[in-house]
Design a protein around this motif. Sequence first.
Motif, PDB file in Angstrom:
ATOM      1  N   GLN A   1       0.904  -1.156   0.120  1.00  0.00           N
ATOM      2  CA  GLN A   1       0.096  -0.022  -0.143  1.00  0.00           C
ATOM      3  C   GLN A   1       0.733   1.397  -0.190  1.00  0.00           C
ATOM      4  N   VAL A   2       0.299   2.327  -0.623  1.00  0.00           N
ATOM      5  CA  VAL A   2       1.188   3.456  -0.707  1.00  0.00           C
ATOM      6  C   VAL A   2       1.083   4.112   0.978  1.00  0.00           C
ATOM      7  N   GLY A   3       2.084   4.559   1.172  1.00  0.00           N
ATOM      8  CA  GLY A   3       2.513   4.741   2.526  1.00  0.00           C
ATOM      9  C   GLY A   3       3.071   3.776   3.504  1.00  0.00           C
TER      10      GLY A   3
ATOM     11  N   HIS B   1      10.419   0.817  -8.942  1.00  0.00           N
ATOM     12  CA  HIS B   1      10.509  -0.414  -8.921  1.00  0.00           C
ATOM     13  C   HIS B   1       9.333  -1.233  -9.497  1.00  0.00           C
ATOM     14  N   TYR B   2       9.646  -2.246 -10.347  1.00  0.00           N
ATOM     15  CA  TYR B   2       8.424  -2.866 -10.899  1.00  0.00           C
ATOM     16  C   TYR B   2       8.684  -4.472 -11.067  1.00  0.00           C
ATOM     17  N   TRP B   3       7.536  -5.241 -11.182  1.00  0.00           N
ATOM     18  CA  TRP B   3       7.564  -6.576 -11.060  1.00  0.00           C
ATOM     19  C   TRP B   3       6.710  -7.078 -12.063  1.00  0.00           C
ATOM     20  N   GLU B   4       6.745  -8.273 -12.710  1.00  0.00           N
ATOM     21  CA  GLU B   4       6.074  -8.900 -13.484  1.00  0.00           C
ATOM     22  C   GLU B   4       5.274  -9.898 -12.769  1.00  0.00           C
ATOM     23  N   LEU B   5       4.023  -9.772 -12.478  1.00  0.00           N
ATOM     24  CA  LEU B   5       3.397 -10.780 -11.452  1.00  0.00           C
ATOM     25  C   LEU B   5       3.040 -12.050 -12.078  1.00  0.00           C
ATOM     26  N   THR B   6       2.812 -12.873 -11.330  1.00  0.00           N
ATOM     27  CA  THR B   6       2.356 -14.362 -11.965  1.00  0.00           C
ATOM     28  C   THR B   6       1.147 -14.513 -12.787  1.00  0.00           C
ATOM     29  N   ASP B   7       0.389 -13.435 -12.845  1.00  0.00           N
ATOM     30  CA  ASP B   7      -0.969 -13.437 -13.462  1.00  0.00           C
ATOM     31  C   ASP B   7      -0.404 -12.820 -14.977  1.00  0.00           C
ATOM     32  N   GLY B   8       0.500 -12.306 -15.259  1.00  0.00           N
ATOM     33  CA  GLY B   8       0.861 -11.651 -16.337  1.00  0.00           C
ATOM     34  C   GLY B   8       0.830 -10.193 -16.270  1.00  0.00           C
TER      35      GLY B   8
ATOM     36  N   HIS C   1       9.530   5.071   2.012  1.00  0.00           N
ATOM     37  CA  HIS C   1       8.148   4.863   1.963  1.00  0.00           C
ATOM     38  C   HIS C   1       7.485   4.762   0.419  1.00  0.00           C
ATOM     39  N   ILE C   2       6.791   4.033   0.421  1.00  0.00           N
ATOM     40  CA  ILE C   2       6.276   3.843  -1.069  1.00  0.00           C
ATOM     41  C   ILE C   2       5.215   4.925  -1.144  1.00  0.00           C
ATOM     42  N   THR C   3       5.405   5.673  -2.209  1.00  0.00           N
ATOM     43  CA  THR C   3       4.625   7.066  -2.506  1.00  0.00           C
ATOM     44  C   THR C   3       3.755   6.809  -3.657  1.00  0.00           C
ATOM     45  N   TYR C   4       3.843   5.624  -4.398  1.00  0.00           N
ATOM     46  CA  TYR C   4       3.098   5.458  -5.818  1.00  0.00           C
ATOM     47  C   TYR C   4       3.156   3.861  -5.739  1.00  0.00           C
ATOM     48  N   LYS C   5       1.693   3.684  -6.114  1.00  0.00           N
ATOM     49  CA  LYS C   5       1.645   2.085  -6.505  1.00  0.00           C
ATOM     50  C   LYS C   5       0.598   1.898  -7.657  1.00  0.00           C
ATOM     51  N   GLU C   6       0.921   1.111  -8.791  1.00  0.00           N
ATOM     52  CA  GLU C   6      -0.092   1.029 -10.052  1.00  0.00           C
ATOM     53  C   GLU C   6      -0.116  -0.250 -10.530  1.00  0.00           C
ATOM     54  N   ARG C   7      -1.118  -0.829 -10.592  1.00  0.00           N
ATOM     55  CA  ARG C   7      -1.054  -2.197 -11.410  1.00  0.00           C
ATOM     56  C   ARG C   7      -1.203  -1.883 -12.974  1.00  0.00           C
ATOM     57  N   VAL C   8      -0.480  -2.479 -13.620  1.00  0.00           N
ATOM     58  CA  VAL C   8      -0.495  -1.849 -15.041  1.00  0.00           C
ATOM     59  C   VAL C   8      -0.182  -3.327 -15.821  1.00  0.00           C
ATOM     60  N   ASP C   9      -0.349  -2.975 -17.159  1.00  0.00           N
ATOM     61  CA  ASP C   9      -0.179  -4.017 -18.193  1.00  0.00           C
ATOM     62  C   ASP C   9       1.395  -4.543 -18.111  1.00  0.00           C
ATOM     63  N   ALA C  10       1.785  -5.812 -18.027  1.00  0.00           N
ATOM     64  CA  ALA C  10       3.408  -5.919 -17.973  1.00  0.00           C
ATOM     65  C   ALA C  10       4.081  -5.419 -19.219  1.00  0.00           C
TER      66      ALA C  10
ATOM     67  N   LEU D   1       3.361  -4.580 -11.877  1.00  0.00           N
ATOM     68  CA  LEU D   1       3.196  -3.751 -10.486  1.00  0.00           C
ATOM     69  C   LEU D   1       4.350  -2.591 -10.517  1.00  0.00           C
ATOM     70  N   LEU D   2       3.976  -1.232 -10.378  1.00  0.00           N
ATOM     71  CA  LEU D   2       4.952  -0.291 -10.328  1.00  0.00           C
ATOM     72  C   LEU D   2       4.975   0.198  -8.795  1.00  0.00           C
ATOM     73  N   ILE D   3       6.036   0.502  -8.168  1.00  0.00           N
ATOM     74  CA  ILE D   3       5.709   1.315  -6.938  1.00  0.00           C
ATOM     75  C   ILE D   3       7.100   2.314  -7.079  1.00  0.00           C
ATOM     76  N   TYR D   4       6.844   3.329  -6.187  1.00  0.00           N
ATOM     77  CA  TYR D   4       7.842   4.310  -6.128  1.00  0.00           C
ATOM     78  C   TYR D   4       8.341   4.390  -4.838  1.00  0.00           C
ATOM     79  N   ALA D   5       9.308   4.214  -4.366  1.00  0.00           N
ATOM     80  CA  ALA D   5      10.088   4.218  -3.029  1.00  0.00           C
ATOM     81  C   ALA D   5      10.865   5.616  -2.932  1.00  0.00           C
ATOM     82  N   ASP D   6      10.225   6.587  -1.880  1.00  0.00           N
ATOM     83  CA  ASP D   6      10.914   7.790  -1.585  1.00  0.00           C
ATOM     84  C   ASP D   6      11.489   7.975  -0.462  1.00  0.00           C
ATOM     85  N   ALA D   7      12.316   8.658  -0.132  1.00  0.00           N
ATOM     86  CA  ALA D   7      12.843   8.964   1.283  1.00  0.00           C
ATOM     87  C   ALA D   7      12.012   9.869   1.955  1.00  0.00           C
ATOM     88  N   GLY D   8      11.601   9.341   3.142  1.00  0.00           N
ATOM     89  CA  GLY D   8      11.203  10.127   4.261  1.00  0.00           C
ATOM     90  C   GLY D   8      12.188  11.029   5.205  1.00  0.00           C
ATOM     91  N   THR D   9      11.740  11.200   6.395  1.00  0.00           N
ATOM     92  CA  THR D   9      12.701  11.712   7.271  1.00  0.00           C
ATOM     93  C   THR D   9      13.768  10.851   7.745  1.00  0.00           C
TER      94      THR D   9
END
Lengths: 887, 189
Positions: A380-382, A424-431, A457-466, A434-442
């Motif tokens: 989850q974002v956050g 960062h991104y992964w190709e999930l097992t269902d094809g 922390h994760i500041t962005y998450k999106e399920r996308v076409d692989a 997943l995109l996430i963006y990790a950003d530095a906090g304090t």
Amino acid sequence: MKQPTDKDLRLYASLSDVDSDLILDSTIPLKPVSVPSTKKAERPSFWAFLCRPQNASVALAALLVTLTVVALLVTGITKGPQTEPPPHGTHTTDPIGSVKIPTAEDAAALRKGMSLSELVSLMGNDYTQEGTRYTFTLDTGEQLAVDTEYIYGGTVGSRVTGFEWLGSAGETYNPMGIPAEILQKLQDYATDTVIPIYAMTSLIGQYDSTTPPTLDEILKGAEVHYLRMGADGETALLDGEGHGAGGYMQGEAFSFLEDVSALFDESVRVKAYYPIMTSSERGAVYLQTSIGDYILYLHQDVIFVLEGDDPPANDPVPYLLPVGVFHRFAYGMVDQSVYYGIGWAFTEERMAIIEPYKMTAEGYQKPVNIATPEAAEQIQVGDRVTDLTETLGVCRRCAAARVLYYDKESGKYILPTPLPLGLHYWELTDGSGLLIYADAGTSVIDESSSLVYLDFHITYKERVDAAVLDDMGTPTLKTCALIAEGMEKSVVFAILGEPLAYNWSAENSNFVWKWMEDGQAHSLRVYWSGGYADSNPTVASTEHSVTSVEEALEEIRVGSSFADIVARLGPCRDGHEVDYFGGTDKSGYHFWTLPDGRCLAAYIGYDIPPLTDPLGLNAEHHFDKTVMHLLYLDSPDRASTIGTPGLSMAAEVQTGMKEQLVKALMGDPTATVEGLQSVWEWTEGGKTYTLTAYWKDNAPVGFHKNFNTVSRYELDAETSSAPLIPDKIPTLANAQVITEGMTASELLTIMGSRVHAVTGVGYTYYIWTLSDGQAFCAVTEDDVTNADQSERIVTYTYFRDSAEAMYVATTENMEAVTEGMSLATVYALLGTEAWDTEYDYPSSLTATWGTSEGAWWEITVTFEAVEYPETNRSRAYAVSVYIDKGL
Amino acid sequence: MNDRDEYLLDLYFKRDERAVAETQRDYGSFCLDLALRILGRDNRPDAEECVNDAYLKLWRTIPPRRPKPLKAYLAAVLRNIAIDRYRQNRRRAENRELEEAILELSPAMWVPDSAEGELKYLLSDFLRKLPEEERRLFVGRYWHGYAVGDLAQHYGLTPNAVTKRLGRTREKLRDYLNERGYGYETTNR
């Protein structure tokens, strides 16, 4: 005298941070350093060294280093030759010091980007120079050629751009017999800080055995040397017993090769092993193995495994890794801690042990994909970025970097965690993807250990076409579709890469990405919600537009950036990448194959200000590289014609072209008088042709130096080579022939090529040391009133010796300056290096000189340019002269 | 901040390359002189390089920073770069004038390592409390690195008078730090 300690320096440096309003009112007007006339004899005469005929080559080279020494030459205009030159001055000579013979160890410390002063400091000043190439002879007898290039703007100065080992016969230094293709790969790889190859003869050579040894077997050899990395980052080359062959060993040493050997499966045989000695921070080894070629790259205690077939053009790794990030922070802060006393440290605790990536005959062992949609849903974002590797496996970006950390205790290979900053991104097992963006906090401070961590922390998450994952980091229709209102700029940059253009404003900033796709040129403009004060604004809206390829090509012209072409046509054929400033690390021609089968050749290099502006007021000083020449070739095969002398290439040569560009077009000249002229001779269609290019150092005062361009050129058929200016030591009798109004060509023909020429915009100083020791200086000015615009002598003078020339802007000369004098004449009287210049942008120049005679005189001269429509040129004349004679 | 600085900052914010060239035009001589004072007059190549490194730092930090006044920011950046370069060079190159100034100043502003981070606040406060001419002499000598002779010439004093005034200001600084529990006499050294 006691030397300041580091503590003393830190305290002194801490003054830098006092409030700015307390500083500026304490400046005092710029004046030369107190150099009382009585000290004249004590002042070391660098110029005297330069002027010795036997040091001509060193002198020309040293000109590059010192940049402005010659600018201090002109003084005491007393027209007409002195029939009885006074005795030489009593100056001391040669402050350069004793000649240093560089060692192989010195050579190993070379790196690209070094300044000339660093180069000379490291390797000594006993070198030969040809153009921008410096050749050093090591104590072993081998020669190392160092290429440099002049950099403008933010990094003004000559910088090292490449290296080449030369044998005694000028052949490639290759005592280990490294195969040519591997040699080339290593040299291609060595684009950042790595000297091409530093091959100690005692190191292991190539193995031709049908059953090559494993690294373990190699390591058992008595003659094995270890490349070790000290905890302080210093690299040392050790012999088999651990004795240093130079360098330092501090803290716990890291045995690089032992760990390298552990990376490989026992079944992997090592065909050849080539250590690459790098700068002091890194070590690397190139391995030819039975399963492929690898570069193993050591950065601190992390081994980066890079497939040898596709070595990175640069060094992206420290930016990709949390280890690298932490190190970078740690380095930066440790460096700063010198000043602020804040201790930051790197910890190895944030490492996740994963299944080993052993290299086997089957290649890399790849982990089973555990990135299920269910696992993705849990992210989850956050969330804090901690153990994503456990739940999702290695992200594609990290996997692509082939980053491994070898844990000695467990004998396993681990990936650093948390994940690095960024996308960062992964190709999930269902094809799906997943995109996430990790950003530095304090930052988080661990009270017990005083260690400082960055909290991700994760500041962005999106399920996308692989399918979109393949395009990450580049603008494409797929990645553009991901850009949505409210997205943070950092995420947009991660998805699309760096934009082509930035348009900053207080209220309506927008950036532009451009690319070619489906035979069309696409443009995406992203408008940001915040103005430029917002360091990470969000997307307010986007505009996508499409044009034809032809239209896109029309936008590529001289003056475009390298990035501009790459954005429209994709990477060039040799794959060079866009650098921070939109240029590339390699000056020269780059090639793109066009959809219609043609080939675009674009010369990328540093631009120069126009000659038509005597004050350089309208000059654009590029410190990125831009397109300086474009050629459309019939086919990519024709690319080889560039760099070969011929009529088609000669036809491209134009007045004002940079010397390097002409040489890139025509290849190495048949003959050259350094800085003055070059001749190419070739046979074509049964005829012999010569092209003669005359060079002029086209650099404005005080900014650019040593920037030769074509002042004129001659193309002749069926003639012998044009006579080059004679290389001779001119005599007083020669000089006495010189008169005002002579052209530069006549001057050079009489006085010869052993000259130091310094050119400002519209004028040139020529300085010779005569056979009797006195110095002769002639100043020429471009004739802006005649169509031929030839350089003609406006004044000339003699110096008692070169040391005298160090003292410029005498009170006598100051009083000789009058309104109406041209810029060249005034600078001839006062020297080209004014203490202060002020441009009343963009119409006039005010320059101030101080004396160096002990009297605190200051002269301020204001110039204005006068246009000459007949030649479309202008010349600056003094319109006001003010002398402040002080107290 | 003057209009010219606003113009320069706008160029940086527009990522217009002229920003660097214009900065060089406006402040090039000032910067080179400062760098030469720190690195030594005979070390012009290093001084020029430090100036260029300072320009590069400006390019990389503006935006998002919008320092006011630009000249002071540039000077502070350059001073640190040049001091760092001096630190690297000092084994093979010396600058007596600078070393003399550093060694003069160091005992007066000695604080424990842990307190060095606070010095900038303390020094700013201290300098504000000084009479104007005294502050200018102190900043001229220890911030800008002017020679005593140059300061004497500029302020119409004898070199001896400048030396004595600087000595008194250093004593004040030592007392100031001691009063606040930082100085040499109030900490366990």
